[in-house]
Write a protein that holds these residues in place. Structure first.
Motif, PDB file in Angstrom:
ATOM      1  N   ARG A 192      -4.002   3.248   2.078  1.00  0.00           N
ATOM      2  CA  ARG A 192      -3.459   2.450   1.212  1.00  0.00           C
ATOM      3  C   ARG A 192      -4.335   1.154   1.073  1.00  0.00           C
ATOM      4  O   ARG A 192      -4.780   0.591   1.868  1.00  0.00           O
ATOM      5  N   MET A 234       3.291   5.432   0.936  1.00  0.00           N
ATOM      6  CA  MET A 234       3.395   6.714   0.168  1.00  0.00           C
ATOM      7  C   MET A 234       4.568   7.164  -0.118  1.00  0.00           C
ATOM      8  O   MET A 234       5.555   7.004   0.563  1.00  0.00           O
ATOM      9  N   HIS A 268      -7.316  11.438  -3.873  1.00  0.00           N
ATOM     10  CA  HIS A 268      -7.410  11.885  -2.573  1.00  0.00           C
ATOM     11  C   HIS A 268      -6.865  13.307  -2.392  1.00  0.00           C
ATOM     12  O   HIS A 268      -5.373  13.570  -2.540  1.00  0.00           O
ATOM     13  N   GLY A 315      -8.729   7.336   1.968  1.00  0.00           N
ATOM     14  CA  GLY A 315      -7.770   7.069   1.044  1.00  0.00           C
ATOM     15  C   GLY A 315      -6.407   6.382   1.727  1.00  0.00           C
ATOM     16  O   GLY A 315      -5.365   6.859   1.474  1.00  0.00           O
ATOM     17  N   VAL A 319      -5.395   1.549  -8.195  1.00  0.00           N
ATOM     18  CA  VAL A 319      -6.055   2.526  -7.016  1.00  0.00           C
ATOM     19  C   VAL A 319      -7.210   3.196  -7.681  1.00  0.00           C
ATOM     20  O   VAL A 319      -7.867   4.167  -6.965  1.00  0.00           O
ATOM     21  N   ASN A 342      -2.109   9.815  -7.589  1.00  0.00           N
ATOM     22  CA  ASN A 342      -3.195   9.535  -7.144  1.00  0.00           C
ATOM     23  C   ASN A 342      -3.805  10.407  -5.978  1.00  0.00           C
ATOM     24  O   ASN A 342      -4.818  10.245  -5.224  1.00  0.00           O
ATOM     25  N   VAL A 343      -2.721  11.359  -5.613  1.00  0.00           N
ATOM     26  CA  VAL A 343      -3.120  12.347  -4.448  1.00  0.00           C
ATOM     27  C   VAL A 343      -2.762  13.690  -4.787  1.00  0.00           C
ATOM     28  O   VAL A 343      -1.640  13.857  -5.430  1.00  0.00           O
ATOM     29  N   ASN A 381       0.033   5.217  -2.370  1.00  0.00           N
ATOM     30  CA  ASN A 381      -0.611   6.418  -2.662  1.00  0.00           C
ATOM     31  C   ASN A 381       0.744   7.160  -3.171  1.00  0.00           C
ATOM     32  O   ASN A 381       1.873   7.430  -2.334  1.00  0.00           O
TER      33      ASN A 381
END
Ligand code: 5AD
Ligand code: SF4
Ligand code: FES
Length: 341
Positions: free
Chosen positions: A338, A221, A49, A336, A44, A285-286, A261
């Motif tokens: 997936r 997610m 994001h 953002g 990713v 990553n979020v 995510n």
């Protein structure tokens, strides 16, 4: 043990007993976190994001044993942000650069799907993606909201252990929760779920089952956080969930689901002052900064000592931006969703 991690990095598969053995061994933690960071980077990338979170009602008809918003907690000032005001916070967040708005609340009967569908449609006009986190509903309601423009839905399973689930969620059922998640997925939402780490009597085996459940559902997610005991709930005397164990559950999830995510959750930062950055360097990553005004933040007390309750939306935006840049990562300017592999 390191071989098991290597295998997971390559094949993105682990058996239940392998997951348990990683969770049980604290000597491999650094190797695990590095491996999850590498997989995150490969699948990713370095972009993070940001999702602007609006906590629009702390009224909830449920009575979850761990949560400060449970209906039996009388020692809480309840609030409800009405539709127009929700839209104005969302517009403000979009102007600040957020590409996704997360609408989160307790299960507040005032907000019927019909009412929320109008709000969703209004926010969509600003060009943002919309994530809903509003609990269990009927299929027709989930469908109405999807048709109104909602893109994603978060509904944590909380625990896949049937005994723990029934115990901590009075009058709720694990089967219905799973059914809701399958419906959400079927309707085409990007589907988010997750668990609490550190529920009383939760075992490593049960956490391994949770991770395997995420994979089986093919969730888009996954949000993981430690349990933080709330003084006005039946779990007030429980031990706080362990930060490292929560981080390990998150990192293993990244190894097994490389392209999803994964947020660095607020609960992680509440139990560790650098929790979100550590999470971002261990597979996440979020980030979901709060974009409601401070008055409401204080009252959305799902657990005590929540971060950012006295800050405003621009302070949080600047704060998180500078932290992200300080670790050499960038803020994404796209929606953002997936990424498909
Ligand atoms: N500690 C940590 N997380 C909690 N949540 C609710 N209460 C607590 C608590 N005391 C989490 C639940 C819920 C999410 C919105 O907040 O997992 O799904
Ligand atoms: Fe309500 Fe969600 Fe809290 Fe349960 S966890 S009491 S459903 S806000
Ligand atoms: Fe709110 Fe840092 S993100 S103050």
């Amino acid at each position: 043990m390191e071989n098991i991690i290597l295998k997971a990095v390559e094949a993105h598969k682990l058996k239940r007993d392998e997951i348990v053995s990683i969770l049980a061994d604290d000597n491999i933690n650094e190797a695990l976190f590095r491996a999850a960071d590498k997989v995150r980077n490969e699948f990713v990338g370095d972009e993070i994001h940001l999702r602007g979170l609006i906590e629009f009602s702390n009224i909830c008809k449920r009575n979850c044993f761990y949560c400060g918003l449970r209906c039996e907690n009388k020692d809480i000032e309840r609030y409800r942000i009405l539709e127009d005001e929700i839209v104005s916070y969302a517009k403000n967040a979009v102007e600040m650069g957020y590409r996704t708005i997360v609408l989160q609340s307790g299960e507040d009967p005032y907000f019927t799907a019909e009412k929320l569908a109008k709000t969703v449609a209004e926010i969509k006009k600003c060009g943002a993606a919309i994530t809903l986190s509003i609990g269990e509903m009927d299929e027709k309601d989930y469908r109405l909201l999807k048709e109104a423009g909602a893109d994603r839905f978060l509904l944590r399973i909380e625990t896949t252990d049937p005994v723990l689930y029934e115990k901590f969620h009075p009058k709720m059922s694990l089967d219905n929760r799973i059914k809701c998640l399958k419906t959400i997925k079927k309707l085409g939402y990007e589907t988010g779920t997750g668990v609490l780490v550190g529920l009383p009597n939760q075992t490593l085996e049960s956490l391994a089952d949770d991770i395997l459940f995420f994979k089986e559902l093919n969730a888009d997610m996954i949000g993981i956080g430690p349990l933080i005991p709330h003084p006005n709930t039946p779990l007030k005397d429980a031990t706080q969930g362990d930060f490292t164990l929560a981080l390990k559950v998150m990192a293993i999830t990244r190894l097994l689901m490389p392209d999803i995510n994964i947020p660095a959750t607020t609960a992680m930062e509440t139990v560790n002052p650098n929790g979100r950055i550590i999470a971002l360097q261990s597979g996440a990553n979020v980030v979901m900064p709060n974009v409601t005004i401070s008055d409401y933040r204080k009252k959305y007390e799902i657990y005590p000592n929540k971060i950012c309750i006295n800050e405003d939306e621009s302070k949080c935006r600047n704060c998180i931006e500078s932290k992200i840049i300080s670790i050499g990562r960038k803020i994404s300017t796209n929606f953002g969703f997936r990424k498909q592999i």
